[in-house]
Enzyme design. Structure first.
Site, PDB file in Angstrom:
ATOM      1  CG  HIS A   1      -0.615   0.236   2.493  1.00  0.00           C
ATOM      2  ND1 HIS A   1      -0.331  -0.770   3.393  1.00  0.00           N
ATOM      3  CD2 HIS A   1      -0.404   1.387   3.171  1.00  0.00           C
ATOM      4  CE1 HIS A   1       0.011  -0.248   4.552  1.00  0.00           C
ATOM      5  NE2 HIS A   1      -0.018   1.060   4.446  1.00  0.00           N
TER       6      HIS A   1
ATOM      7  CG  ASP B   1       0.215  -4.067   2.711  1.00  0.00           C
ATOM      8  OD1 ASP B   1       0.829  -3.518   1.786  1.00  0.00           O
ATOM      9  OD2 ASP B   1      -0.656  -3.496   3.392  1.00  0.00           O
TER      10      ASP B   1
ATOM     11  CB  SER C   1       2.768   1.807   6.131  1.00  0.00           C
ATOM     12  OG  SER C   1       1.463   1.703   6.589  1.00  0.00           O
TER      13      SER C   1
HETATM   14  N1  ARG Z   1      -4.729   0.215   7.337  1.00  0.00           N
HETATM   15  C1  ARG Z   1      -3.451   0.228   6.737  1.00  0.00           C
HETATM   16  C2  ARG Z   1      -2.657   1.374   7.259  1.00  0.00           C
HETATM   17  O1  ARG Z   1      -3.064   2.467   7.470  1.00  0.00           O
HETATM   18  C3  ARG Z   1      -3.481   0.326   5.260  1.00  0.00           C
HETATM   19  C4  ARG Z   1      -3.966  -0.855   4.597  1.00  0.00           C
HETATM   20  C5  ARG Z   1      -4.156  -0.640   3.127  1.00  0.00           C
HETATM   21  N2  ARG Z   1      -5.114  -1.601   2.635  1.00  0.00           N
HETATM   22  C6  ARG Z   1      -6.397  -1.296   2.367  1.00  0.00           C
HETATM   23  N3  ARG Z   1      -7.203  -2.260   2.106  1.00  0.00           N
HETATM   24  N4  ARG Z   1      -6.828  -0.080   2.335  1.00  0.00           N
HETATM   25  O2  ARG Z   1      -1.541   1.258   7.431  1.00  0.00           O
END
Ligand code: ARG
Length: 716
Positions: A83, A218, A651
């Site tokens: 992401h 991811d 992330s």
């Molecule tokens: N929730 C994750 C974060 O903020 C991002 C994940 C991205 N994936 C998604 N399905 N939107 O780090």
């Protein structure tokens, strides 16, 4: 977690901050080191952070401005989240060469693709400059102090940047009670190396987002390039792979529950010292507004994206970012309520005030000052949210709003230099905006957002365009028709979205043209209204909040002397340490600390937007063709969890074991602790990590990229 007050959750967490809670400053890790050792760390303090020889900090970068990445080979190979690479992968993709859908694996340097706009920031040094800053501000107060502070910071950053060779930032810690100067080297030639198909890299989509148990792969890989002296340089075919001071070896041994786990990264923002009144405001005004605006934006975008693959590729990165924080705010409100965070904070605030009164500490009225400040601002909070989230949702409105400073210059001092400056800004905003612009989607967004603003923001705070133009000239028998008529007129008559007309305007911008443009007229009505009446209230609120928060943190430190404190996240490098750890999300339910490929297959829904899987993977699964990436328990682990303290910006962060080896990449937090940015809950807060063996399995078996496997230092 891509990017967004201490503590005080259950009975002063900050006082007793241990292992799991805390985002510590790498250069000031001192007091924490013994605890790290007790938890199992085998490295020396100097192995973590040292400016004279290589240390772990040299292997960790801020990636693309809002994420973290780690260097995993001597040739600058970089690992981050899928992401985090998403925008770059989508821009490199086309309907014919769709790397987002199909994945991509470079089998040689020649196949690595320049990822325009992506940067890797390497930390050089951290220096405490609090006393210099305080000396520069001296005894000044109020605006004068703010001005002196600003000047001192600018001068210090300028000197430290060494004529542009380094990036230098002075940052505030502990809400302005400490200042650190950070210097970095910024590499701008970063190339896309590998990613699994989106079905794996974003597996589970928004349904599984922010949740455990998780099976998302991811990750994506990039490579940092440098000039022949190993220094930063703009993209050039002659650049060569960067040689890092330090890269992370990888452990393929696997992790057990209770194993030491440590995360280096760039957490963006937390508000752990937020007071109860701030949490109340979030629950009552800000969060519900963001969620309802984003609900509407997402459903409009989704409909257009699903109808056309090219539109999908244009808008998917933006959509993902909006959706990520749409769900974030839903979860934050849910958990703030479930965990009674307002009451917890009120209790701590009572203790604080009592302590101050008893000892004559001078903080007796701090909490009532906070209460008054929030009460003053509350009537305008919704407006601010709608201004940023709704008014600026359509590309056209956002772009037209950027014309405001140009208008001012044309009226007040139309000199060529200042005009040129704002034309440049306008172009800088327009060029990337056009890459994600789709007229049909934008028109619907414009109409719907204008309508929501009209419906939801207090009438007394509206800009005059609603009555003076929209209802007067385009009023119809219902609101939907009214806003649609008006939208059609605006898009038909604006020059902003037409390349040739826009260029012509830029060559010779005049007030007459701006006044005749309906989009600019619309946007300026909102901007003038907001800047005249509500921006000053927001500024006053922000200034007062800063002042009071600084005092509160200072007071908490006075009250809890001898305790370790950590500052709120501020997009600078931090270390979090803890362990691999399972949890119980609710009564009678317990979650394991890892997931497996069996669980991934169990969620498989052919053709589904979020739970589809590539045929290659299904085949590997059926043939049990897992290479040598299995756990000792005989299964292929996909993700695991730790009790590390991370947030958006982390992330892509490396999850490192007791020996300094990479065991996974952090990519999310869990639902039960979505209030974590405001109050860390030890019982529930977990970090969700892709197991590095799942990554290696895909590179090896799906990508056949042996070149990459060979390049890494994989230990067993
Ligand atoms: N929730 C994750 C974060 O903020 C991002 C994940 C991205 N994936 C998604 N399905 N939107 O780090």
């Amino acid at each position: 977690m891509k990017k967004l007050l201490l503590l005080v959750c259950s009975a002063f967490v900050l006082q007793t901050a241990q292992a799991d809670e805390g985002m510590w400053i790498p250069s000031l890790i001192g007091k924490n080191y013994e605890e790290m050792q007790r938890l199992g760390l085998k490295l020396t303090k100097d192995d973590l952070y040292n400016i004279n020889h290589s240390s772990l900090k040299d292997a960790v970068v801020q990636f693309g401005g809002g994420c973290t990445g780690e260097i995993i080979s001597s040739n600058g190979l970089l690992l981050t989240n899928h992401h985090c690479g998403y925008g770059a992968i989508a821009s490199l993709s086309s309907v014919d060469k769709n790397y987002l859908d199909n994945g991509y694996w470079a089998h040689s340097y020649a196949e690595e693709l320049p990822a325009e706009g992506i940067t890797a920031l390497f930390l050089e040094n951290i220096q405490d400059v609090t006393s210099e800053i305080n000396a520069a501000v001296g005894k000044s107060k109020g605006d004068k102090a703010a001005k002196k502070l600003d000047e001192a910071i600018k001068a210090m950053e300028k000197a430290a940047a060494k004529d542009g060779k380094l990036v230098a930032n002075v940052k505030e810690y502990f809400n302005g009670n400490q200042y650190l100067l950070l210097t970095y080297k910024k590499y701008t030639d970063v190339r896309f190396v590998a990613a699994p198909p989106k079905s794996l890299g974003k597996f589970g989509g928004d349904t599984d987002n922010w949740m455990w148990p998780r099976h998302t792969s991811d990750f994506s890989m990039f490579r940092v390039y440098a000039n022949k002296d190993n220094e930063p340089a703009a993209y050039s075919a002659n650049n060569i792979p960067f040689q890092p001071k330090k890269f992370l070896p990888i452990s393929a041994k696997g992790e057990k529950e209770q194993d030491y786990a440590m995360i280096f990264g760039y957490p963006g923002r937390t508000n752990r010292y937020e007071v109860s009144y701030g949490v109340d405001l979030a629950l009552q005004e800000v969060n519900p507004s963001i969620v309802s605006i984003r609900d509407a934006r997402l459903s409009i975008m989704r409909r257009h994206m699903n109808a056309d693959k090219a539109v999908y590729l244009k808008m998917t990165s933006k959509y993902a970012g909006i959706a990520n924080y749409w769900k974030y705010y839903i979860g934050q409100s849910e958990q703030l309520n479930r965990l009674n965070v307002v009451d917890q904070k009120k209790q701590q605030e009572r203790v604080f005030t009592k302590w101050s009164k008893k000892n004559d500490e001078g903080y007796d009225y701090l909490m009532s000052d906070f209460a008054a400040m929030y009460a003053d601002y509350k009537p305008y909070a919704k407006h601010t949210t709608y201004y940023n989230e709704a008014f600026k949702a359509a590309t056209l409105s956002r772009l037209a709003a950027v014309c405001a400073p140009l208008e001012k210059v044309l009226i007040e001092h139309p000199e060529k230099d200042s005009i040129d400056k704002y034309i440049k800004v306008l172009k800088m905003v327009r060029t990337p905006s056009m890459k994600e612009y789709d007229e049909a989607t934008d028109k619907e967004l414009f109409a719907e957002m204008t309508k929501m603003y009209f419906r939801d923001v207090a009438k007394s705070q509206h800009p005059d365009i609603f009555q003076a133009v929209i209802f007067k000239k385009y009023g119809d028998d219902n609101w939907d028709k009214t806003f649609k008529n008006y939208t059609d007129y605006v898009y038909k008559n604006t020059f902003l979205m037409d390349d040739a007309k826009f260029e012509a305007f830029c060559k010779n911008p005049t007030l007459e043209q701006m006044n005749a443009d309906p989009a600019i007229q619309y946007a300026l009505s909102f901007v003038h209204n907001f800047e005249t009446y509500y921006q000053p209230k927001l500024d006053e609120f922000a200034k007062e909040k800063k002042k009071l928060s600084k005092q509160y943190v200072r007071g908490l430190m006075d009250m809890n002397q001898g305790q370790k404190f950590y500052p709120d996240a501020n997009s600078t490098m931090r270390i979090s340490y803890g362990k691999v750890l399972a949890y119980e999300p609710q009564d009678a339910v317990s979650y394991k600390y890892f997931t497996t490929i069996d669980g991934l297959m169990a969620k498989y829904k052919p053709g589904n937007d979020e739970f589809d899987l590539p045929q290659d993977l299904i085949k590997l699964y059926k043939n049990k063709d897992f290479g040598n990436w299995l756990d000792a328990d005989g299964s292929l682990h996909t993700c695991f969890i730790t009790n590390n303290d991370i947030t958006g910006g982390n992330s892509g962060s490396p999850v490192i074991n007791a020996n300094g080896e990479l065991i996974g990449t952090a990519f999310d937090g869990n639902w039960e602790a979505m209030s974590g940015d405001i109050a860390f809950d030890k019982k529930y807060k977990r970090t969700i990590v892709v197991d590095i063996r799942f990554v290696l399995f895909l590179i090896d078996k799906m990508g056949g990229a042996n070149n990459l496997i060979e390049e890494m230092d994989i230990r067993r």
